[in-house]
Design a protein around this motif. Structure first.
Motif, PDB file in Angstrom:
ATOM      1  N   LEU A  89       0.836  -1.190   0.000  1.00 23.50           N
ATOM      2  CA  LEU A  89       0.000   0.000   0.000  1.00 23.50           C
ATOM      3  C   LEU A  89       0.879   1.251   0.000  1.00 23.50           C
ATOM      4  O   LEU A  89       1.693   1.459   0.899  1.00 23.50           O
ATOM      5  N   ASN A  90       0.704   2.094  -1.005  1.00 21.33           N
ATOM      6  CA  ASN A  90       1.497   3.316  -1.096  1.00 21.33           C
ATOM      7  C   ASN A  90       1.133   4.304   0.016  1.00 21.33           C
ATOM      8  O   ASN A  90       0.000   4.301   0.500  1.00 21.33           O
ATOM      9  N   PRO A  91       2.079   5.173   0.388  1.00 20.87           N
ATOM     10  CA  PRO A  91       1.809   6.132   1.471  1.00 20.87           C
ATOM     11  C   PRO A  91       0.777   7.196   1.119  1.00 20.87           C
ATOM     12  O   PRO A  91       0.218   7.828   2.020  1.00 20.87           O
ATOM     13  N   ASP A  92       0.514   7.400  -0.174  1.00 18.84           N
ATOM     14  CA  ASP A  92      -0.473   8.406  -0.572  1.00 18.84           C
ATOM     15  C   ASP A  92      -1.840   7.779  -0.853  1.00 18.84           C
ATOM     16  O   ASP A  92      -2.602   8.268  -1.677  1.00 18.84           O
ATOM     17  N   MET A  93      -2.134   6.687  -0.142  1.00 15.85           N
ATOM     18  CA  MET A  93      -3.433   6.015  -0.244  1.00 15.85           C
ATOM     19  C   MET A  93      -4.265   6.280   1.002  1.00 15.85           C
ATOM     20  O   MET A  93      -3.747   6.641   2.061  1.00 15.85           O
ATOM     21  N   LYS A  94      -5.577   6.082   0.865  1.00 14.96           N
ATOM     22  CA  LYS A  94      -6.489   6.161   1.998  1.00 14.96           C
ATOM     23  C   LYS A  94      -7.573   5.107   1.815  1.00 14.96           C
ATOM     24  O   LYS A  94      -8.246   5.089   0.786  1.00 14.96           O
ATOM     25  N   VAL A  95      -7.694   4.215   2.810  1.00 21.22           N
ATOM     26  CA  VAL A  95      -8.693   3.141   2.700  1.00 21.22           C
ATOM     27  C   VAL A  95      -9.904   3.482   3.561  1.00 21.22           C
ATOM     28  O   VAL A  95      -9.814   4.220   4.545  1.00 21.22           O
ATOM     29  N   GLU A  96     -11.041   2.912   3.179  1.00 18.42           N
ATOM     30  CA  GLU A  96     -12.285   3.198   3.891  1.00 18.42           C
ATOM     31  C   GLU A  96     -12.426   2.309   5.124  1.00 18.42           C
ATOM     32  O   GLU A  96     -11.820   1.233   5.215  1.00 18.42           O
ATOM     33  N   GLU A 123      -9.694  11.985  -5.096  1.00 20.75           N
ATOM     34  CA  GLU A 123     -10.251  12.559  -3.873  1.00 20.75           C
ATOM     35  C   GLU A 123     -11.693  13.008  -4.039  1.00 20.75           C
ATOM     36  O   GLU A 123     -12.388  13.246  -3.047  1.00 20.75           O
ATOM     37  N   ASN A 124     -12.172  13.089  -5.288  1.00 20.98           N
ATOM     38  CA  ASN A 124     -13.570  13.464  -5.546  1.00 20.98           C
ATOM     39  C   ASN A 124     -14.468  12.252  -5.736  1.00 20.98           C
ATOM     40  O   ASN A 124     -15.647  12.394  -6.053  1.00 20.98           O
ATOM     41  N   GLY A 125     -13.896  11.057  -5.570  1.00 21.23           N
ATOM     42  CA  GLY A 125     -14.682   9.836  -5.688  1.00 21.23           C
ATOM     43  C   GLY A 125     -14.822   9.304  -7.101  1.00 21.23           C
ATOM     44  O   GLY A 125     -15.531   8.320  -7.341  1.00 21.23           O
ATOM     45  N   LYS A 126     -14.148   9.928  -8.060  1.00 18.60           N
ATOM     46  CA  LYS A 126     -14.219   9.497  -9.455  1.00 18.60           C
ATOM     47  C   LYS A 126     -13.126   8.473  -9.740  1.00 18.60           C
ATOM     48  O   LYS A 126     -12.020   8.578  -9.215  1.00 18.60           O
ATOM     49  N   LEU A 127     -13.448   7.487 -10.582  1.00 19.79           N
ATOM     50  CA  LEU A 127     -12.465   6.462 -10.939  1.00 19.79           C
ATOM     51  C   LEU A 127     -11.172   7.128 -11.404  1.00 19.79           C
ATOM     52  O   LEU A 127     -11.168   7.944 -12.321  1.00 19.79           O
ATOM     53  N   ASN A 128     -10.079   6.779 -10.759  1.00 20.59           N
ATOM     54  CA  ASN A 128      -8.790   7.394 -11.061  1.00 20.59           C
ATOM     55  C   ASN A 128      -8.193   6.756 -12.313  1.00 20.59           C
ATOM     56  O   ASN A 128      -7.775   5.595 -12.299  1.00 20.59           O
ATOM     57  N   GLU A 129      -8.155   7.524 -13.395  1.00 23.81           N
ATOM     58  CA  GLU A 129      -7.689   6.997 -14.678  1.00 23.81           C
ATOM     59  C   GLU A 129      -6.228   6.558 -14.619  1.00 23.81           C
ATOM     60  O   GLU A 129      -5.825   5.620 -15.304  1.00 23.81           O
ATOM     61  N   ASP A 130      -5.424   7.234 -13.795  1.00 18.87           N
ATOM     62  CA  ASP A 130      -4.004   6.904 -13.700  1.00 18.87           C
ATOM     63  C   ASP A 130      -3.739   5.669 -12.845  1.00 18.87           C
ATOM     64  O   ASP A 130      -2.610   5.169 -12.806  1.00 18.87           O
ATOM     65  N   ALA A 131      -4.754   5.196 -12.151  1.00 16.81           N
ATOM     66  CA  ALA A 131      -4.572   4.051 -11.260  1.00 16.81           C
ATOM     67  C   ALA A 131      -5.362   2.823 -11.701  1.00 16.81           C
ATOM     68  O   ALA A 131      -5.477   1.851 -10.950  1.00 16.81           O
ATOM     69  N   ALA A 227     -10.846   2.604  -2.618  1.00 16.68           N
ATOM     70  CA  ALA A 227      -9.777   3.293  -1.891  1.00 16.68           C
ATOM     71  C   ALA A 227      -9.390   4.544  -2.670  1.00 16.68           C
ATOM     72  O   ALA A 227      -9.514   4.583  -3.896  1.00 16.68           O
ATOM     73  N   VAL A 228      -8.931   5.545  -1.949  1.00 15.92           N
ATOM     74  CA  VAL A 228      -8.522   6.797  -2.579  1.00 15.92           C
ATOM     75  C   VAL A 228      -7.039   6.738  -2.887  1.00 15.92           C
ATOM     76  O   VAL A 228      -6.221   6.454  -2.004  1.00 15.92           O
ATOM     77  N   ASP A 229      -6.697   7.000  -4.136  1.00 15.62           N
ATOM     78  CA  ASP A 229      -5.300   7.011  -4.573  1.00 15.62           C
ATOM     79  C   ASP A 229      -4.950   8.430  -5.029  1.00 15.62           C
ATOM     80  O   ASP A 229      -5.480   8.932  -6.011  1.00 15.62           O
ATOM     81  N   TYR A 230      -4.039   9.051  -4.296  1.00 17.55           N
ATOM     82  CA  TYR A 230      -3.636  10.420  -4.628  1.00 17.55           C
ATOM     83  C   TYR A 230      -2.508  10.451  -5.664  1.00 17.55           C
ATOM     84  O   TYR A 230      -2.068  11.521  -6.076  1.00 17.55           O
TER      85      TYR A 230
END
Length: 462
Positions: A89-96, A123-131, A227-230
């Motif tokens: 898990l990367n440090p710039d992640m956030k799990v629910e 962070e806006n809840g949209k599918l992260n295209e880069d991830a 999960a949120v991926d920054y």
């Protein structure tokens, strides 16, 4: 479960003081019923990352004095872990909250799956295209990445980036991103590592997914949790040259491992070009070089008309396009506009050069003035010529009656002559002179002979 520890969460850090605490706290809330451990491996951070970790309870920490890369650090974390399942898990992640219980339970029920990754959003809840998951990379796609071609032709990467991906559908995929990767321990036990240590950074996630598929297990994407991926907060501080060198090095390592030499050789050939482009961009040299190429082209394209300067025109076009590719995402708006102007200027120069060459193939000459004078025993003929060519003619020839002895043939603007040779007739008499690479418009050709000239021809040479 028989294993005393259900889950080991391994996080590699490098200057992540702003993101790490949020991630560590979210992991605690994400595990409601799991026996879990948190392991942080720090790669020689220069900020307060390690200090923050040490303030957190029940977090194991490995502090490296040297950054040996992402793969090496994750493998260090695996060595001191005890969980049946490993979460990288990367440090710039956030799990629910409670989400890690859910996804571990999901993997426990699917014995045919080696790796799973959830729905990663911004962070806006949209599918992260880069991830998103991606297909396995192909050589031509990666060469295009090195040369920045997707900036001009973005759709060429659609298949690789899975633009048709449905984030709401659970599915088997080629590879998932290393920012959230839940793995069975048996994968590590079979391979001897979690990530191939040959990769410093990048491509290690694609590689392990391919290894898992090779051993007969599935790589899965499941939206069972979110999960949120920054995305790549640490890398934003890295220089572009560092990124280019390490990205392309890992790319080459990947293809050397999985593909034949005649495929990876194209990566090997393109890599220095990509590094050079970044170097020139960083030094602001690319703009200067391109500007002078265009300037030289504009000056010379209206003076000469031959293959050499057509080539210069072509290189000017190529240089302008390269400048545009490199600058499109890094330079200011004015610089981007200038790069487009340079492309059009060089293209116009090339087209004019080729068009004038085409037009000049049938160039006609006419004598607009003829003066004959006598110097001692010689007749001096001064022919003033004019051509209807668009620009200069690369080769020009004047010849006279084959049996007429001529003492001298010259041209008034000798500084424009690049090459000349005598025309010797079959009977041995001097039949004229051939001039190469000079301007035939409004020039004066001087002929000196003891005879009266009654025949001649003047024409461009093919």
């Amino acid at each position: 479960m028989n294993c005393p520890m259900n889950l080991s969460i391994i996080t590699v850090t490098w200057n992540n003081e702003k993101q790490l605490e949020r991630q560590l706290k979210s992991v605690v809330s994400g595990c409601k019923n799991l026996e879990f451990e948190q392991i942080v491996v720090d790669n020689a951070s220069a900020d307060k990352t390690v200090e923050i970790v040490k303030t957190m309870s029940n977090v194991k920490v490995i502090v490296n004095t040297e950054n040996k890369g992402f793969s090496h650090a994750n493998n260090q974390g695996v060595e001191i872990s005890s969980g049946e399942y490993l979460l990288f898990l990367n440090p710039d992640m956030k799990v629910e909250e409670g989400s890690l219980d859910v996804i571990v339970d999901w993997l426990e029920k699917r014995k045919d799956v080696g790796i799973v990754s959830p729905r990663l959003v911004d962070e806006n809840g949209k599918l992260n295209e880069d991830a998103k998951p991606r297909r396995l990379p192909r050589v031509w796609e990666q060469v295009a990445l090195i040369l920045k071609l997707p900036h001009i032709f973005p759709k060429m990467m659609d298949k690789y980036l899975m633009k048709d991906f449905d984030g709401d559908k659970e599915q088997e995929v080629d590879s998932v991103r290393g920012s959230f990767m839940l793995m069975r321990r048996e994968v590590v036990e079979k391979l001897g590592f979690a990530f191939d240590p040959r990769y410093y950074i990048w491509y290690e996630d694609v590689d392990i997914c391919r290894e898992v598929t090779k051993m007969g297990l599935k790589v899965m994407y499941s939206p069972v949790i979110t999960a949120v991926d920054y995305v790549g907060q640490s890398f934003k501080a890295q220089e572009s040259m560092w990124k280019q060198k390490n990205f392309t090095r890992s790319m080459l390592t990947y293809f050397q491992k999985w593909e034949a030499w005649y495929k990876w050789m194209w990566i090997w050939l393109a890599r220095p070009i990509g590094i050079l482009l970044v170097y020139l961009k960083n030094k602001n040299c690319l703009f200067i070089i391109d500007f002078f190429v265009i300037l030289i082209t504009i000056v010379f394209v209206f003076r000469y008309n031959n293959l050499f300067f057509w080539t210069i025109d072509g290189l000017a076009v190529l240089g302008s396009i390269i400048f545009f590719l490199v600058s499109i995402h890094t330079f200011s708006k004015k610089r981007k506009i200038l790069s487009v102007v340079l492309i059009f200027a060089s293209l116009i120069s090339l087209l004019v050069s080729l068009w004038s060459g085409y037009q000049s193939r049938d160039t006609k000459f006419q004598i607009i003035d003829l003066k004959i004078s006598k110097e001692n025993e010689y007749y001096v003929y001064k022919y003033k010529l004019k051509s209807d060519g668009v620009r200069t003619i690369p080769k020009f020839e004047i010849a006279f009656c084959p049996d007429l002895p001529i003492d001298y043939v010259g041209i008034n603007n000798e500084q424009d002559i690049r090459y000349s040779e005598e025309l010797i007739c079959s009977n041995g008499n001097y039949g004229g002179k051939r001039f190469v690479n000079f301007e035939p418009r409004d020039v004066e050709i001087i002929v000196r002979t003891k005879n009266i000239i009654d025949g001649y021809y003047i024409s461009p040479m093919k």
